[in-house]
Design an enzyme around this catalytic site. Sequence first.
Site, PDB file in Angstrom:
ATOM      1  N   HIS A 114      -3.402  -5.400  -0.216  1.00 57.12           N
ATOM      2  CA  HIS A 114      -2.919  -5.913   1.111  1.00 57.12           C
ATOM      3  C   HIS A 114      -2.910  -7.352   0.997  1.00 57.12           C
ATOM      4  O   HIS A 114      -3.824  -8.077   1.356  1.00 57.12           O
ATOM      5  CB  HIS A 114      -3.836  -5.597   2.157  1.00 57.12           C
ATOM      6  CG  HIS A 114      -3.615  -4.013   2.676  1.00 57.12           C
ATOM      7  ND1 HIS A 114      -2.739  -3.560   3.706  1.00 57.12           N
ATOM      8  CD2 HIS A 114      -3.934  -2.937   2.071  1.00 57.12           C
ATOM      9  CE1 HIS A 114      -2.819  -2.389   3.669  1.00 57.12           C
ATOM     10  NE2 HIS A 114      -3.683  -1.847   2.759  1.00 57.12           N
ATOM     11  N   GLU A 146      -1.508  -9.615   2.957  1.00 61.14           N
ATOM     12  CA  GLU A 146      -1.451 -10.302   4.128  1.00 61.14           C
ATOM     13  C   GLU A 146      -2.764 -10.729   4.843  1.00 61.14           C
ATOM     14  O   GLU A 146      -2.845 -11.660   5.273  1.00 61.14           O
ATOM     15  CB  GLU A 146      -0.646  -9.255   5.119  1.00 61.14           C
ATOM     16  CG  GLU A 146      -1.652  -8.243   5.606  1.00 61.14           C
ATOM     17  CD  GLU A 146      -1.321  -6.909   4.818  1.00 61.14           C
ATOM     18  OE1 GLU A 146      -1.693  -5.710   5.266  1.00 61.14           O
ATOM     19  OE2 GLU A 146      -0.857  -6.974   3.514  1.00 61.14           O
ATOM     20  N   CYS A 184       0.964  -1.186   0.207  1.00 62.63           N
ATOM     21  CA  CYS A 184      -0.019   0.061  -0.041  1.00 62.63           C
ATOM     22  C   CYS A 184       0.947   1.410  -0.081  1.00 62.63           C
ATOM     23  O   CYS A 184       1.490   1.433  -1.011  1.00 62.63           O
ATOM     24  CB  CYS A 184      -1.075   0.076   1.188  1.00 62.63           C
ATOM     25  SG  CYS A 184      -2.181   1.091   1.144  1.00 62.63           S
TER      26      CYS A 184
END
Length: 598
Positions: free
Chosen positions: A525, A527, A398
Amino acid sequence: MKYVVVSGGVVSGLGKGVTASSIGLILKSCGFRVTAIKIDPYLNIDAGTMSPIEHGEVYVLDDGGEVDLDLGNYERFMDIKLTRENNITTGKVYKHVLEKERRGDYLGKTVQVVPHITDAIQEWIERAAKIPVDGQSGPADVCVIELGGTIGDIESMPFIEALGQFSYRVGSGNFCLIHVSLVPVLNVVGEQKTKPTQHSVKDLRGLGLSPNILACRSTKPLEDNVKAKLSQFCQVPMENVVTLYDCPNIWHIPLLLKEQKAHEAILRVLNLEGIAKEPALEEWSVMAKMSDKLHVPVRIAVVGKYTELLDSYLSLHKALLHASVARRKKLVIDWISATDLEQGVKKENPDAYKAAWKLLKGADGILVPGGFGNRGVEGKILAAKHARENKVPYLGICLGMQLAVIEYARNVLGLPDANSAELDPNTKNPCVVFMPEGSTTHMGGTMRLGSRRTYFQSKDSKSAKLYGNRSFVDERHRHRYEVNPAMVPRFESSGLTFPGKDETGQRMEIVELPNHPFYVGAQFHPEYKSRPGKPSPLFLGLIGAASGELESVLQQICQESVPSRPQPNGKLERVYWKGAATKKPVSVVYSLCDHVYS
């Protein structure tokens, strides 16, 4: 529908979220379809506008819901995809009721906490519990509900009252309450003390709920006499008193529950004993135990803004862990405050400055996560520059991607004033600009949120190879600013590539430096979709590159991503090229039970 409610007493931070996740996992391993709901008693509509330092990370769902980090635990443990409806807050409930009152839905009645708020809570639970979250149609078999906060908190009272009414509505055979409490040990006495849990259960009963199972947090396993005492004074069968003692990692919690037959206690309360399978946690057990034995380190420097509270980067931490375990490496994270890398700190606090740069220079890989605002930005840019110039594996997420682009513009393109319009609205070289559909007046829920599609522009990039040379991927987003498309041709002509873009080709989703061991940035993102045993591809790439094993990672992914074709003998045959130089085809036959690797 069966409901398992997890409440907490004595103190906050006991691990109700991990306990609820573990219960969901063990019930799923028994053959049941499971969903989850988190109740947060705060007045915010959602977690989107809350400070990570105060509340931990904001977790983003596929549908764009900005929710509590515990929903991340549910998704990772149970391997499900939740919705914004699965996070209930006081703000959402009151907003819903007040909107109904304004429409005149209550026909002039006096709107009160009981019954209107409590009814709305119960309706929300029933509605959210029916939403499929595992890719199958129809509702789940069991819904695990975590009640946030601690018993006795004033803001939790409407939810406790609603759950008391709800338990009566659905019936005792469909409702199981598990109370997580603390059994401390006083150093002076050295004895496990039960009084805090006794008082917590007493308060819970006074509010209309009686626990079926006690999950006691402690440093060591509970002694039998302590269990007997808790059973007697809390009126819970002794076999329903389980201990969640400190473990090397949280992956052991489901195994602890299984060892103490907690699943059998839950199944008895819910009348599910006859149809449940024996928990199949063999793979989970291997993973948990293997994680404890890893000894070859891989050191990752995380240069962030909110490093004083590690829960601010919980999903990121877990994604690094998933990838390092997959590569059989012991993860070592050096948390570096981005401001400590800046020149201003060199004068004000030289020790902090030296310590931060020592950690950064000693890292095998560098990760720069997202964030908002100016604080720490220059330190993150310095980290990106260090990684680029010294060929250190780098992953920017990001804002971390955007700053890698800004650093390149400043130091390679020769634009010293290059910046983001977020950080410097008057910059003459805006590398990062505000998205046209964004709101400049409202903060909550106005970003580009949720699952969006990224299309790979070629199959030669490391990121495309890490994703198995798929034509596109769906990843979760949370941002207001993006790389300026007007500057992309200039970047690309100087060697910086954008192998991933959105469907219009105007939004840069992935940035990469081809002549670098691993220098990748993602606007999304990754993750949030990493799972134990199924690590995020970009995190796998970072750990692989930091360990000097990126080529091995890419080769393995290449082999596993080649399609299989069914054979007449009931087997699957997969054909891939053994090496580009020989072009010698090699056929590998797998039994049908191995189709997961295809």
